[in-house]
Write a protein that holds these residues in place. Structure first.
Motif, short mmCIF file in Angstrom:
data_model
loop_
_atom_site.label_atom_id
_atom_site.label_comp_id
_atom_site.label_asym_id
_atom_site.label_seq_id
_atom_site.Cartn_x
_atom_site.Cartn_y
_atom_site.Cartn_z
N LYS A 1 -15.78 18.08 94.75
CA LYS A 1 -16.03 19.55 94.66
C LYS A 1 -16.54 19.98 93.53
O LYS A 1 -16.14 19.42 92.42
N ILE A 2 -17.27 20.97 93.59
CA ILE A 2 -18.01 21.46 92.56
C ILE A 2 -18.12 22.83 92.60
O ILE A 2 -18.92 23.59 93.69
N LEU B 1 -22.47 26.90 90.65
CA LEU B 1 -23.53 26.60 91.45
C LEU B 1 -24.75 26.09 90.64
O LEU B 1 -25.60 25.47 91.25
N ARG C 1 -24.38 22.64 90.03
CA ARG C 1 -24.64 22.01 91.47
C ARG C 1 -26.11 21.75 91.51
O ARG C 1 -26.43 20.62 91.96
N ASP C 2 -26.96 22.88 91.37
CA ASP C 2 -28.35 22.74 91.58
C ASP C 2 -28.94 21.76 90.57
O ASP C 2 -29.77 20.89 90.85
N ARG D 1 -22.14 24.04 99.69
CA ARG D 1 -22.26 24.86 98.68
C ARG D 1 -21.10 24.73 97.38
O ARG D 1 -21.35 24.88 96.29
N ASN D 2 -20.12 23.88 97.95
CA ASN D 2 -18.78 23.41 97.05
C ASN D 2 -18.75 21.97 96.91
O ASN D 2 -18.01 21.63 96.11
N TRP D 3 -19.64 21.22 97.51
CA TRP D 3 -19.31 19.84 97.40
C TRP D 3 -20.57 19.31 97.05
O TRP D 3 -21.56 19.50 97.73
N ILE D 4 -20.44 17.92 96.47
CA ILE D 4 -21.81 16.93 96.19
C ILE D 4 -21.31 15.75 96.46
O ILE D 4 -20.06 15.19 96.52
N GLN E 1 -17.18 13.89 87.02
CA GLN E 1 -17.19 14.63 88.16
C GLN E 1 -15.87 14.72 88.85
O GLN E 1 -15.37 15.74 89.66
N SER F 1 -13.38 18.05 89.52
CA SER F 1 -12.91 18.36 90.84
C SER F 1 -11.66 18.43 90.85
O SER F 1 -10.93 19.16 91.62
#
Length: 245
Positions: free
Chosen positions: A64-65, A68, A71-72, A89-92, A108, A112
């Motif tokens: 989870k991240i 934003l 994340r980008d 939007r909330n996980w990678i 990471q 999370s």
């Protein structure tokens, strides 16, 4: 790498993998023991399922991240993808093929874990922090507090835990940082109240270093490090941390 990642989670956080879907025996969920929130999912999927060429089977981890912007930035790097089967939007998703270093993957996972943890878990697992805390010589002879003792009891500040470092700022007429101390015990019950002070808990602090009263004065803190008030426990900047060391 999958085995190493799972061992890391189990050893650091005591969270064991849970296989929640009979049809997907290689999908392992890791979650908190208290609030039951997920903080990592390790899976194997076809490459094209996460948006990379081919159909080879690859091991991945979802974490989870909430940042934003971060994340980008991560999604612009190789082997980072939007969260597979999770809110994108909330996980990678990170591919566990060695392209992303084990150390980065662990960072990471840690992030999370922290953002999904309860207040109690965050307190238990967070890394030690450095604080400046105020000490008013009108109420306590802090100037001479460590003349005969290396360890004293002190009012526990909000957010401070065992292992943290506190730099004691002694108020007027000294108006300077005088001591560096290590917090060696917290949450000691105590009940005191008067018109000037209320104490609900104490912490034990151990003297590590003394500073000359003309070294880190209020004017120095304000003009060189941007600290304009010390009314309660507050974090410090990296530059001040280095100077105090």
């Amino acid at each position: 790498m999958r085995k190493d990642v799972e061992k890391y989670i189990q050893k650091k956080y005591g969270s064991n993998p849970e296989q929640l879907w009979r049809s997907y025996p290689n999908y392992s969920v890791f979650r908190h023991s208290d609030n039951r929130k997920w903080f990592a999912i390790v899976m194997d999927v076809d490459s094209d399922k996460i948006g990379r060429p081919g159909t080879e089977r690859v091991d991945i981890i979802d974490v989870k991240i909430d940042d934003l912007m971060l994340r980008d930035i991560l999604l612009q790097q190789e082997r980072f993808y939007p969260g597979y089967h999770m809110n994108k939007r909330n996980w990678i998703t990170i591919v566990l093929d060695g392209t992303v270093s084990f150390e980065e993957i662990c960072r990471q996972i840690d992030a999370s874990f922290e953002m999904t943890a309860s207040a109690g878990q965050k307190k238990k697992f967070r890394q030690p922090k450095e604080w400046i805390i105020p000490a008013n010589p009108k109420y306590y002879d802090i100037v001479h507090a460590f003349d005969t003792e290396k360890i004293i009891d002190w009012k526990q500040g909000a957010g401070i835990i065992k292992g943290d470092t506190v730099f004691m700022y002694v108020g007027a007429p000294v108006s300077a940082v005088m001591y560096k101390c290590k917090v060696i015990e917290t949450d000691i019950p105590y009940d005191y109240s008067d018109k000037n002070l209320t104490i609900k808990a104490l912490m034990k602090i151990q003297l590590q270093k003394r500073y000359k009263p003309d070294k880190f004065t209020f004017e120095v803190l304000k003009n060189e490090y941007g600290i304009t008030a010390i009314r309660g426990p507050r974090g410090i900047t990296n530059s001040l941390s280095l100077a105090l060391k």
